[in-house]
Design an enzyme around this catalytic site. Structure first.
Site, PDB file in Angstrom:
ATOM      1  N   ARG A  89       0.833  -1.209   0.000  1.00 46.68           N
ATOM      2  CA  ARG A  89       0.000   0.000   0.000  1.00 46.68           C
ATOM      3  C   ARG A  89       0.866   1.256   0.000  1.00 46.68           C
ATOM      4  NH1 ARG A  89      -3.864  -1.011   4.970  1.00 46.68           N
ATOM      5  NH2 ARG A  89      -4.763   1.004   4.403  1.00 46.68           N
TER       6      ARG A  89
ATOM      7  N   GLN B 208     -10.800   8.316   8.507  1.00 47.31           N
ATOM      8  CA  GLN B 208     -10.454   6.943   8.866  1.00 47.31           C
ATOM      9  C   GLN B 208      -9.252   6.491   8.029  1.00 47.31           C
ATOM     10  OE1 GLN B 208     -14.184   4.319   9.172  1.00 47.31           O
ATOM     11  NE2 GLN B 208     -14.901   6.130   8.084  1.00 47.31           N
ATOM     12  N   ASN B 209      -8.886   7.319   7.059  1.00 39.68           N
ATOM     13  CA  ASN B 209      -7.825   6.937   6.130  1.00 39.68           C
ATOM     14  C   ASN B 209      -6.452   7.128   6.765  1.00 39.68           C
ATOM     15  OD1 ASN B 209      -9.927   6.563   4.379  1.00 39.68           O
ATOM     16  ND2 ASN B 209      -9.652   8.513   3.307  1.00 39.68           N
TER      17      ASN B 209
ATOM     18  N   ASP C 291      -3.752   7.177   4.626  1.00 39.47           N
ATOM     19  CA  ASP C 291      -2.883   7.395   3.457  1.00 39.47           C
ATOM     20  C   ASP C 291      -2.220   8.770   3.392  1.00 39.47           C
ATOM     21  OD1 ASP C 291      -5.938   7.527   1.444  1.00 39.47           O
ATOM     22  OD2 ASP C 291      -4.930   9.164   2.499  1.00 39.47           O
TER      23      ASP C 291
ATOM     24  N   HIS D 277      -7.416   6.513  12.693  1.00 37.59           N
ATOM     25  CA  HIS D 277      -6.777   5.186  12.631  1.00 37.59           C
ATOM     26  C   HIS D 277      -5.278   5.276  12.374  1.00 37.59           C
ATOM     27  CE1 HIS D 277     -11.006   3.545  11.561  1.00 37.59           C
ATOM     28  NE2 HIS D 277     -10.847   3.720  12.856  1.00 37.59           N
TER      29      HIS D 277
ATOM     30  N   CYS E  50       7.726   1.392  17.367  1.00 39.81           N
ATOM     31  CA  CYS E  50       8.380   0.201  17.926  1.00 39.81           C
ATOM     32  C   CYS E  50       7.388  -0.519  18.837  1.00 39.81           C
ATOM     33  CB  CYS E  50       9.621   0.626  18.730  1.00 39.81           C
ATOM     34  SG  CYS E  50      10.384  -0.767  19.580  1.00 39.81           S
TER      35      CYS E  50
ATOM     36  N   CYS F  25       9.481  -0.425  22.623  1.00 45.68           N
ATOM     37  CA  CYS F  25       9.659   0.810  23.415  1.00 45.68           C
ATOM     38  C   CYS F  25       8.707   1.914  22.956  1.00 45.68           C
ATOM     39  CB  CYS F  25      11.117   1.296  23.332  1.00 45.68           C
ATOM     40  SG  CYS F  25      11.563   2.000  21.725  1.00 45.68           S
TER      41      CYS F  25
ATOM     42  N   CYS G 144      13.809  -1.543  15.586  1.00 42.17           N
ATOM     43  CA  CYS G 144      13.999  -0.275  16.299  1.00 42.17           C
ATOM     44  C   CYS G 144      15.485  -0.029  16.556  1.00 42.17           C
ATOM     45  CB  CYS G 144      13.237  -0.328  17.628  1.00 42.17           C
ATOM     46  SG  CYS G 144      13.526   1.063  18.710  1.00 42.17           S
TER      47      CYS G 144
ATOM     48  N   CYS H 246      15.998   0.121  20.709  1.00 47.41           N
ATOM     49  CA  CYS H 246      15.944  -1.058  21.607  1.00 47.41           C
ATOM     50  C   CYS H 246      16.006  -2.376  20.866  1.00 47.41           C
ATOM     51  CB  CYS H 246      14.648  -0.993  22.438  1.00 47.41           C
ATOM     52  SG  CYS H 246      13.211  -1.498  21.484  1.00 47.41           S
TER      53      CYS H 246
HETATM   54  C1  BV8 Z   1     -12.052  -1.327  18.627  1.00 47.39           C
HETATM   55  C2  BV8 Z   1      -6.516   1.269   9.802  1.00 47.39           C
HETATM   56  C3  BV8 Z   1     -12.156  -2.200  20.761  1.00 47.39           C
HETATM   57  C4  BV8 Z   1      -5.638   0.144   9.380  1.00 47.39           C
HETATM   58  C5  BV8 Z   1      -8.742   0.369  10.130  1.00 47.39           C
HETATM   59  C6  BV8 Z   1     -18.877  -6.436  15.774  1.00 47.39           C
HETATM   60  C7  BV8 Z   1     -19.792  -5.378  15.785  1.00 47.39           C
HETATM   61  C8  BV8 Z   1     -19.361  -4.062  15.958  1.00 47.39           C
HETATM   62  C9  BV8 Z   1     -17.997  -3.781  16.104  1.00 47.39           C
HETATM   63  C10 BV8 Z   1     -17.107  -4.827  16.071  1.00 47.39           C
HETATM   64  C11 BV8 Z   1     -17.534  -6.147  15.907  1.00 47.39           C
HETATM   65  N1  BV8 Z   1     -16.439  -6.936  15.913  1.00 47.39           N
HETATM   66  C12 BV8 Z   1     -15.334  -6.179  16.078  1.00 47.39           C
HETATM   67  C13 BV8 Z   1     -15.739  -4.902  16.205  1.00 47.39           C
HETATM   68  C14 BV8 Z   1     -14.894  -3.743  16.417  1.00 47.39           C
HETATM   69  C15 BV8 Z   1     -14.234  -3.354  15.113  1.00 47.39           C
HETATM   70  C16 BV8 Z   1     -15.244  -3.147  14.018  1.00 47.39           C
HETATM   71  O1  BV8 Z   1     -15.925  -2.130  13.979  1.00 47.39           O
HETATM   72  N2  BV8 Z   1     -15.292  -4.144  13.115  1.00 47.39           N
HETATM   73  C17 BV8 Z   1     -16.192  -4.062  11.976  1.00 47.39           C
HETATM   74  C18 BV8 Z   1     -15.558  -4.844  10.806  1.00 47.39           C
HETATM   75  C19 BV8 Z   1     -17.541  -4.662  12.358  1.00 47.39           C
HETATM   76  N3  BV8 Z   1     -13.573  -2.115  15.407  1.00 47.39           N
HETATM   77  C20 BV8 Z   1     -12.334  -2.152  15.919  1.00 47.39           C
HETATM   78  O2  BV8 Z   1     -11.701  -3.182  16.097  1.00 47.39           O
HETATM   79  C21 BV8 Z   1     -11.750  -0.821  16.323  1.00 47.39           C
HETATM   80  N4  BV8 Z   1     -11.258  -0.944  17.661  1.00 47.39           N
HETATM   81  O3  BV8 Z   1     -13.239  -1.469  18.527  1.00 47.39           O
HETATM   82  O4  BV8 Z   1     -11.377  -1.592  19.762  1.00 47.39           O
HETATM   83  C22 BV8 Z   1     -11.398  -2.058  21.995  1.00 47.39           C
HETATM   84  C23 BV8 Z   1     -11.955  -1.317  23.035  1.00 47.39           C
HETATM   85  C24 BV8 Z   1     -11.264  -1.223  24.199  1.00 47.39           C
HETATM   86  C25 BV8 Z   1     -10.010  -1.836  24.333  1.00 47.39           C
HETATM   87  C26 BV8 Z   1      -9.452  -2.553  23.268  1.00 47.39           C
HETATM   88  C27 BV8 Z   1     -10.153  -2.670  22.083  1.00 47.39           C
HETATM   89  C28 BV8 Z   1     -10.589  -0.438  15.437  1.00 47.39           C
HETATM   90  C29 BV8 Z   1     -11.064  -0.266  14.023  1.00 47.39           C
HETATM   91  C30 BV8 Z   1      -9.948   0.345  13.188  1.00 47.39           C
HETATM   92  C31 BV8 Z   1      -9.387  -0.696  12.233  1.00 47.39           C
HETATM   93  N5  BV8 Z   1      -8.440  -0.048  11.330  1.00 47.39           N
HETATM   94  N6  BV8 Z   1      -7.889   1.026   9.352  1.00 47.39           N
HETATM   95  C32 BV8 Z   1      -5.427   0.139   7.895  1.00 47.39           C
HETATM   96  O5  BV8 Z   1      -5.921   1.030   7.173  1.00 47.39           O
HETATM   97  O6  BV8 Z   1      -4.746  -0.783   7.451  1.00 47.39           O
HETATM   98  S1  BV8 Z   1     -10.299   0.124   9.552  1.00 47.39           S
HETATM   99  C33 BV8 Z   1     -10.409   0.477   7.880  1.00 47.39           C
HETATM  100  O7  BV8 Z   1     -11.646  -0.041   7.391  1.00 47.39           O
HETATM  101  C34 BV8 Z   1     -10.541   1.943   7.567  1.00 47.39           C
HETATM  102  O8  BV8 Z   1      -9.694   2.726   8.348  1.00 47.39           O
HETATM  103  C35 BV8 Z   1     -11.986   2.236   7.806  1.00 47.39           C
HETATM  104  O9  BV8 Z   1     -12.211   2.672   9.106  1.00 47.39           O
HETATM  105  C36 BV8 Z   1     -12.631   0.896   7.711  1.00 47.39           C
HETATM  106  C37 BV8 Z   1     -13.764   0.878   6.718  1.00 47.39           C
HETATM  107  O10 BV8 Z   1     -13.278   1.319   5.549  1.00 47.39           O
HETATM  108  P1  BV8 Z   1     -13.945   2.587   4.801  1.00 47.39           P
HETATM  109  O11 BV8 Z   1     -13.035   3.737   4.987  1.00 47.39           O
HETATM  110  O12 BV8 Z   1     -15.366   2.785   5.156  1.00 47.39           O
HETATM  111  O13 BV8 Z   1     -13.822   2.033   3.385  1.00 47.39           O
HETATM  112  P2  BV8 Z   1     -14.685   0.862   2.789  1.00 47.39           P
HETATM  113  O14 BV8 Z   1     -13.839   0.186   1.767  1.00 47.39           O
HETATM  114  O15 BV8 Z   1     -15.318   0.050   3.868  1.00 47.39           O
HETATM  115  O16 BV8 Z   1     -15.857   1.636   2.071  1.00 47.39           O
HETATM  116  C38 BV8 Z   1     -15.529   2.508   1.005  1.00 47.39           C
HETATM  117  C39 BV8 Z   1     -16.767   3.321   0.771  1.00 47.39           C
HETATM  118  O17 BV8 Z   1     -16.460   4.290  -0.214  1.00 47.39           O
HETATM  119  C40 BV8 Z   1     -17.929   2.498   0.243  1.00 47.39           C
HETATM  120  O18 BV8 Z   1     -19.106   2.912   0.906  1.00 47.39           O
HETATM  121  C41 BV8 Z   1     -17.980   2.874  -1.231  1.00 47.39           C
HETATM  122  O19 BV8 Z   1     -19.312   2.868  -1.723  1.00 47.39           O
HETATM  123  C42 BV8 Z   1     -17.456   4.274  -1.196  1.00 47.39           C
HETATM  124  N7  BV8 Z   1     -16.800   4.728  -2.433  1.00 47.39           N
HETATM  125  C43 BV8 Z   1     -16.141   3.996  -3.367  1.00 47.39           C
HETATM  126  N8  BV8 Z   1     -15.684   4.832  -4.337  1.00 47.39           N
HETATM  127  C44 BV8 Z   1     -16.031   6.084  -3.981  1.00 47.39           C
HETATM  128  C45 BV8 Z   1     -16.743   6.028  -2.774  1.00 47.39           C
HETATM  129  N9  BV8 Z   1     -17.227   7.123  -2.164  1.00 47.39           N
HETATM  130  C46 BV8 Z   1     -17.013   8.307  -2.758  1.00 47.39           C
HETATM  131  N10 BV8 Z   1     -16.332   8.449  -3.930  1.00 47.39           N
HETATM  132  C47 BV8 Z   1     -15.842   7.364  -4.564  1.00 47.39           C
HETATM  133  N11 BV8 Z   1     -15.170   7.510  -5.711  1.00 47.39           N
HETATM  134 ZN    ZN Z   2      12.216   0.276  20.433  1.00 48.57          ZN
END
Ligand code: BV8
Ligand code: ZN
Length: 230
Positions: free
Chosen positions: A53, A84-85, A87, A102, A110, A113, A131, A134
């Site tokens: 990526r 949420q991006n 990039d 995010h 790291c 550390c 790192c 460390c």
């Molecule tokens: C947390 C960074 C808890 C990394 C990302 C069950 C139910 C509810 C919640 C959960 C569950 N099971 C697990 C969970 C929690 C989970 C979650 O929500 N899971 C989902 C799958 C159900 N959430 C988490 O784990 C979060 N943390 O809850 O911690 C906790 C609490 C206390 C203590 C410890 C832990 C952390 C979530 C963050 C994950 N990291 N990204 C990386 O990028 O590699 S998530 C990643 O996917 C993105 O950052 C974004 O947030 C997410 C969704 O992606 P989108 O941005 O929406 O993109 P997507 O492809 O989905 O959609 C694109 C959209 O664009 C579409 O609608 C499309 O139609 C549209 N589109 C397309 N082309 C265009 C367009 N729009 C406009 N113009 C265009 N041209």
């Molecule tokens: Zn370190």
């Protein structure tokens, strides 16, 4: 004015969204690769996912949708951008004070550390990066599934959502929490909600207005309609 963006706003720059690849990467569900467990199990595989990526991101540029959002920061009395991006394309288009819920794919942390650094090279010198302080294993500075978001950023975004007169949500499927919860918070706090997405997101029912089209075209059209002095 609060603008909340997801992967869709980078799609027209040539950055694949999470859902377009039906959430798979080399046959693995992204939720498997973008997790601490996935990293512990196979750091090289996870680094290859991020390395690919990063390499692609070095070849792409912000699109007109990013540029309009950046221009609006000077035109609205107050505009907060929450993304949420990971990039960095909003920043490359000129947006300031971007709230990255995010983290950033350009941040390296790291896992031992917790020293953080920025690295914009791809491919990186060696995988996995180690790192210098460390000797610990370094990881991408992003929030994985199952990890908590940076609390100060999340709280600032929640405060903005509560205060917003208008919240424009662009390019997100609104399925990942707590980020999607900010959209609900804005709607429940009385903000007018504009959805910019060719497809209805999971929270489309909350939208006051849905602009069904690609953000790279819809946002410039909206900008022209608003008639800001160019
Ligand atoms: C947390 C960074 C808890 C990394 C990302 C069950 C139910 C509810 C919640 C959960 C569950 N099971 C697990 C969970 C929690 C989970 C979650 O929500 N899971 C989902 C799958 C159900 N959430 C988490 O784990 C979060 N943390 O809850 O911690 C906790 C609490 C206390 C203590 C410890 C832990 C952390 C979530 C963050 C994950 N990291 N990204 C990386 O990028 O590699 S998530 C990643 O996917 C993105 O950052 C974004 O947030 C997410 C969704 O992606 P989108 O941005 O929406 O993109 P997507 O492809 O989905 O959609 C694109 C959209 O664009 C579409 O609608 C499309 O139609 C549209 N589109 C397309 N082309 C265009 C367009 N729009 C406009 N113009 C265009 N041209
Ligand atoms: Zn370190």
């Amino acid at each position: 004015m609060v603008v909340m963006t997801g992967a869709g706003v980078s799609a027209e720059s040539g950055v694949p969204t999470f859902r377009a690849s039906d959430g798979l990467w080399e046959g693995h569900p992204i939720e498997e690769v973008a997790t601490p467990e996935g990293f512990a199990a196979d750091p090289i595989k996870v680094w290859r996912f991020y390395e690919g990526r990063r390499e692609n991101l070095l070849r792409v540029a912000p699109n007109p949708g990013h540029h309009v959002i950046a221009a609006w920061q000077e035109r609205f009395s107050s505009l907060m951008l929450v993304t949420q991006n990971v990039d960095g394309l909003h920043q490359r288009a000129g947006s300031r004070d971007v709230m990255e819920l995010h983290g950033s794919i350009w941040q390296i942390r790291c896992s031992q550390c917790h020293r953080e650094r920025v690295d914009r090279t791809a491919p990186m010198a060696k995988l996995p990066p180690i790192c210098e302080v460390c000797g610990g294993l370094e990881r991408p500075g992003v929030v994985w599934f199952g990890e908590i978001l940076p609390q100060d950023t999340l709280n600032a975004a929640a405060r903005a959502a509560v205060k917003a007169d208008v919240t424009l949500v662009a390019g997100t499927s609104a399925v990942v929490y707590p980020a999607a919860g900010l959209v609900e918070l804005a709607a429940n706090s009385g903000a007018a909600l504009i959805e910019v997405n060719p497809v209805a997101s999971a929270l489309a029912s909350l939208a006051t207005v849905a602009l069904r089209g690609p953000s790279g075209e819809v946002l410039p059209a909206l900008d022209r309609l608003l008639g800001f002095p160019s």
